[in-house]
Write an enzyme that holds these catalytic residues in place. Sequence first.
Site, PDB file in Angstrom:
ATOM      1  CG  ASP A  86      36.868  42.297  45.740  1.00 28.77           C
ATOM      2  OD1 ASP A  86      36.157  43.163  45.217  1.00 28.77           O
ATOM      3  OD2 ASP A  86      36.935  41.134  45.311  1.00 28.77           O
TER       4      ASP A  86
ATOM      5  CD  GLU B 255      35.621  36.770  46.561  1.00 30.18           C
ATOM      6  OE1 GLU B 255      35.032  35.686  46.663  1.00 30.18           O
ATOM      7  OE2 GLU B 255      36.556  36.965  45.782  1.00 30.18           O
ATOM      8  CG  ASN B 256      39.195  38.258  48.042  1.00 30.62           C
ATOM      9  OD1 ASN B 256      38.782  39.034  47.189  1.00 30.62           O
ATOM     10  ND2 ASN B 256      39.416  36.989  47.790  1.00 30.62           N
TER      11      ASN B 256
ATOM     12  CG  ASN C 240      35.801  33.929  42.968  1.00 33.63           C
ATOM     13  OD1 ASN C 240      35.714  35.135  43.225  1.00 33.63           O
ATOM     14  ND2 ASN C 240      36.959  33.323  42.801  1.00 33.63           N
ATOM     15  CG  HIS C 241      37.759  33.095  46.778  1.00 27.84           C
ATOM     16  ND1 HIS C 241      38.171  31.886  46.255  1.00 27.84           N
ATOM     17  CD2 HIS C 241      38.547  34.044  46.188  1.00 27.84           C
ATOM     18  CE1 HIS C 241      39.159  32.087  45.405  1.00 27.84           C
ATOM     19  NE2 HIS C 241      39.398  33.380  45.333  1.00 27.84           N
TER      20      HIS C 241
ATOM     21  CG  HIS D 154      32.823  38.728  42.740  1.00 30.94           C
ATOM     22  ND1 HIS D 154      33.412  39.688  43.530  1.00 30.94           N
ATOM     23  CD2 HIS D 154      33.675  37.678  42.734  1.00 30.94           C
ATOM     24  CE1 HIS D 154      34.562  39.227  43.994  1.00 30.94           C
ATOM     25  NE2 HIS D 154      34.754  38.012  43.507  1.00 30.94           N
TER      26      HIS D 154
ATOM     27  CG  HIS E 252      36.683  38.607  40.394  1.00 32.80           C
ATOM     28  ND1 HIS E 252      37.003  37.664  41.353  1.00 32.80           N
ATOM     29  CD2 HIS E 252      37.230  38.144  39.228  1.00 32.80           C
ATOM     30  CE1 HIS E 252      37.685  36.679  40.796  1.00 32.80           C
ATOM     31  NE2 HIS E 252      37.849  36.945  39.513  1.00 32.80           N
TER      32      HIS E 252
ATOM     33  CG  HIS F 227      41.513  42.169  44.196  1.00 33.50           C
ATOM     34  ND1 HIS F 227      42.267  41.497  45.131  1.00 33.50           N
ATOM     35  CD2 HIS F 227      40.275  41.611  44.265  1.00 33.50           C
ATOM     36  CE1 HIS F 227      41.536  40.582  45.744  1.00 33.50           C
ATOM     37  NE2 HIS F 227      40.315  40.641  45.214  1.00 33.50           N
TER      38      HIS F 227
END
Length: 260
Positions: free
Chosen positions: A8, A39-40, A67-68, A151, A176, A178
């Site tokens: 991520d 995604e982040n 998820n984001h 994820h 996911h 991190h």
Amino acid sequence: MKILFLGDVVAKSGRECIIRQLDSLKKEYGADFTIINGENSAHGKGITTRIYQSLTDAGADVITLGNHAFAKAEIIGKEEQCPWLIRPYNLAGAKSGRPYVIRECKGKRIAVVNLLGSIFMDVSDASPLESMEKILPELEDRADIIIVDLHAEATSEKEIFFQYFKDRVTAVIGTHTHVQTADEQVKDGCAYISDAGMCGPFNSILGRDTQEVIDHMVHRTNTHYTPSEAPSMICGVLIGVNEETGRAESIVRIQKRPEE
């Protein structure tokens, strides 16, 4: 063939670190193909078309989400503009985006699949096991190598997925949390790690400003989601794949911390 997977990417610090170092990283490890979870990447949640372009320009072949995925509404409906961006197949309510892509590298077709876990994740609408069973028939005659970005929160769910699909996919890479895990392995020609870790601020709490998180958790202060601006670490794995069989032969953890 060597496939580089980076965990991520978190906010500006993580983006700039990847953009600055990806070319040299690929040369150092001899990577033929690069996958990045983004995604982040937009201020800690989501991604934008501009960030997608900057990461692909830096050398990413495929960018996965989580998820984001659609935290930034600007990315919705931009499939043509972002052809190598994928979102989880089982993301609840998703009406745009691709759950997988297939790209050619060294004459081999590499499918990259994005899935969400269902344990402790409130945005998935099906289990990753059920979802993968639906996807695999679409890939049987179209892909020589299959890489899955799972994820998910629970390590047990990731391990179950790996054990169940190890004979049918080339690699299962967890994202996911991190936090990079130390359980990398190859079993029956499938590479696995529970979490690849993050490419984000090392001096932080999962990429977020440390003091802000402490103020919220300890002092119950109302806070915003503020990413740390500290220098970033780079976390990921290098997967060695036999080009003839499409099976994994090795997986090596990568973790590069900023200089103290």
